[in-house]
Design an enzyme around this catalytic site. Structure first.
Site, PDB file in Angstrom:
ATOM      1  N   ASP A  95      -4.904   0.569   8.271  1.00 43.31           N
ATOM      2  CA  ASP A  95      -5.222   1.988   8.374  1.00 43.31           C
ATOM      3  C   ASP A  95      -5.976   2.426   7.124  1.00 43.31           C
ATOM      4  O   ASP A  95      -5.875   1.797   6.066  1.00 43.31           O
ATOM      5  CB  ASP A  95      -3.969   2.833   8.586  1.00 43.31           C
ATOM      6  CG  ASP A  95      -3.093   2.898   7.342  1.00 43.31           C
ATOM      7  OD1 ASP A  95      -2.683   1.818   6.870  1.00 43.31           O
ATOM      8  OD2 ASP A  95      -2.824   4.008   6.845  1.00 43.31           O
ATOM      9  N   GLU A 160       0.044   3.068   6.158  1.00 40.44           N
ATOM     10  CA  GLU A 160       0.323   3.130   4.726  1.00 40.44           C
ATOM     11  C   GLU A 160      -0.269   4.383   4.099  1.00 40.44           C
ATOM     12  O   GLU A 160       0.357   5.037   3.255  1.00 40.44           O
ATOM     13  CB  GLU A 160      -0.223   1.877   4.035  1.00 40.44           C
ATOM     14  CG  GLU A 160       0.227   1.718   2.581  1.00 40.44           C
ATOM     15  CD  GLU A 160      -0.628   2.463   1.581  1.00 40.44           C
ATOM     16  OE1 GLU A 160      -0.144   2.708   0.460  1.00 40.44           O
ATOM     17  OE2 GLU A 160      -1.781   2.813   1.913  1.00 40.44           O
TER      18      GLU A 160
END
Length: 458
Positions: A95, A160
């Site tokens: 991500d 994250e």
């Protein structure tokens, strides 16, 4: 006695770099921002599927796309090593941060682009899609030169950057999944390109949203301004209370005078790295390293208020902001959250109504740099960066998973390396990765796995 390096590793990694660039381009193309309010979840799902396929192609077993409690997906795989070999967990995340101001990018953020300076530009190129490619390069180089001497687990996180803790909670619910003797977090980076560095500490983080309400609805500023309490003005006062005159973070009850013992960060270097405008001063006191790695730092991430274009002459009834607080090692993020919330409430003026919502939290982290894994990494970095010795530094950013893994596996050694050196401009427009750093850090990781396996054999 220092183990002799495998000479073919560097040559193999060099030969694999064109493939690495093509794969990183494919991965960067996914708009994998783990926020459905900004990008469709299908982008993250497609990125997770790509990572899973890449692991299967490298003969990983038990490859799985894990649905974590925050609604994101993490990718897991296991590659068994020789009988009795130690297990090393390799971490990255797919991500990314949103691209921010598209007009500020010189090339499309989700299209990996090589520019004249030789760097590869694109969102996630360094943070942290490039970290996953680094892991692949290291493993491929070892497979081509006698095999991988350890058992390898890979976990690639899907949220994250949001700090919502999905993988942490999943790991706590399945503690056997990520158990390892050593853990390599590929989400840090060198202090400077060409200077091999491991990160010895991380600041933790808490994120809060604060809302101030003063009126039932907006009012005409000509008729009511001067007596009617303006929620936006009240919020501005609250936010201003979080900094002293010199810009230092001031949260009531929160210590903010610790110092950093370690790598020095010259102020002129920081100004250049941060691209501070001429004539603009830095904020805070103490050394730059103190401010970045040993002290709390508050940031106003965003404010909900009318934009300038289309603004009306109104006294505002409500205003909202999102605030992050970086918490240094030695302080507890949960306690810092309570202090920050209490500060916001105490400094809201005029009896305005205030509400505070927590939206993310992670504890700070400090590594043991005297462990055998760090010795193995120091030897590996000498090979990848001839003539250079491994340096240790702190990182102002947060990786909450480090503390979760440290608590679950207290005997595991955690190392933080990666590709996010200052020129990478992670989280900003025009993020990039140095292909030289990708190549050298992949070589270093491969040698580390060899060295670590030898050290565990005694």
């Amino acid at each position: 006695m220092t183990a002799q390096p495998v000479p073919q590793i560097a040559e193999t990694v060099a030969s694999l770099m064109p493939r690495a660039k093509a794969e990183l381009a494919e991965l960067v193309a996914f708009r994998s921002v783990a926020d459905p309010a900004q990008f469709p979840p299908s982008e993250c799902e497609a990125a997770a599927a790509w990572v899973a396929d890449a692991l299967r192609a490298e003969d990983f077993r038990d490859v799985a796309v894990l649905d974590t409690p925050d609604g994101s997906q993490s990718v897991y795989g296991f590659l068994p090593g020789p009988e009795g070999a130690p297990t090393v967990l390799l971490y990255a995340h797919y991500d990314v941060q949103p691209p921010l101001d598209l007009a500020g990018w010189d090339t499309p953020p989700f299209e990996l682009t090589e520019r004249e300076d030789g760097r590869w530009y694109g969102r996630g190129a360094a943070d942290c899609k490039g970290g996953f490619i680094m892991h692949l390069l290291a493993l491929r180089a070892l497979k081509a030169n006698g095999g991988i001497p350890v058992s390898v687990k890979v976990i690639v996180e899907g949220s994250e950057e949001q700090g919502t803790g999905g993988l942490e909670r999943y790991a706590e619910e399945h503690p056997e999944l990520l158990a390892a003797d050593a853990i390599v977090i590929g989400d840090a980076g060198n202090f400077r390109a060409g200077l091999p560095t491991v990160t010895a500490s991380l600041r933790g983080m808490t994120m809060l949203r604060v809302q101030v309400d003063t009126l039932e609805g907006n009012l005409h500023s000509g008729l009511f301004g001067g007596a009617a309490p303006d929620a936006l003005a009240a919020l501005i006062r609250v936010l201003d209370s979080l900094r002293a005159q010199d810009g230092s973070t001031t949260v009531d009850g929160l210590a903010a005078k610790d110092t950093w013992e370690g790598l020095h960060y010259p102020e002129e270097d920081f100004r250049r790295d941060a691209k501070v405008l001429d004539g603009v001063g830095l904020i805070g006191d103490g050394s730059v390293a103190d401010r970045l790695w040993a002290r709390p730092a508050v940031t106003v991430m965003g404010i909900d208020c009318p934009p300038v274009v289309g603004a009306t002459p109104s006294v505002h009834a409500t205003a909202r902001a999102q605030i992050s607080l970086r918490v240094p090692p030695g302080q507890d993020a949960a306690e810092a959250t309570k202090l920050l919330a209490a500060h916001l409430e105490a400094h809201t003026p005029w009896g305005a109504r205030v509400s505070v919502e927590q939206v993310g939290q992670g504890q700070p982290f400090r590594a043991d740099v005297t462990s055998p894994a760090y010795t193995s990494m120091a030897e590996a970095l000498r090979v990848a960066y001839p003539g250079q010795e491994m340096q240790t530094m702190g990182m102002g950013g947060s990786i909450p998973l480090c503390n979760t893994l440290g608590a679950l596996y207290p005997g595991a050694e955690v190392l933080l390396i990666g590709l996010s050196e200052p020129e990478a401009r992670i989280h900003a427009v025009n993020e990039s990765v140095s292909p030289d750093e990708l190549e050298r850090m992949s070589v270093a990781e491969a040698h580390f796995l060899v060295n670590y396996a030898r050290s565990r054999r005694g």
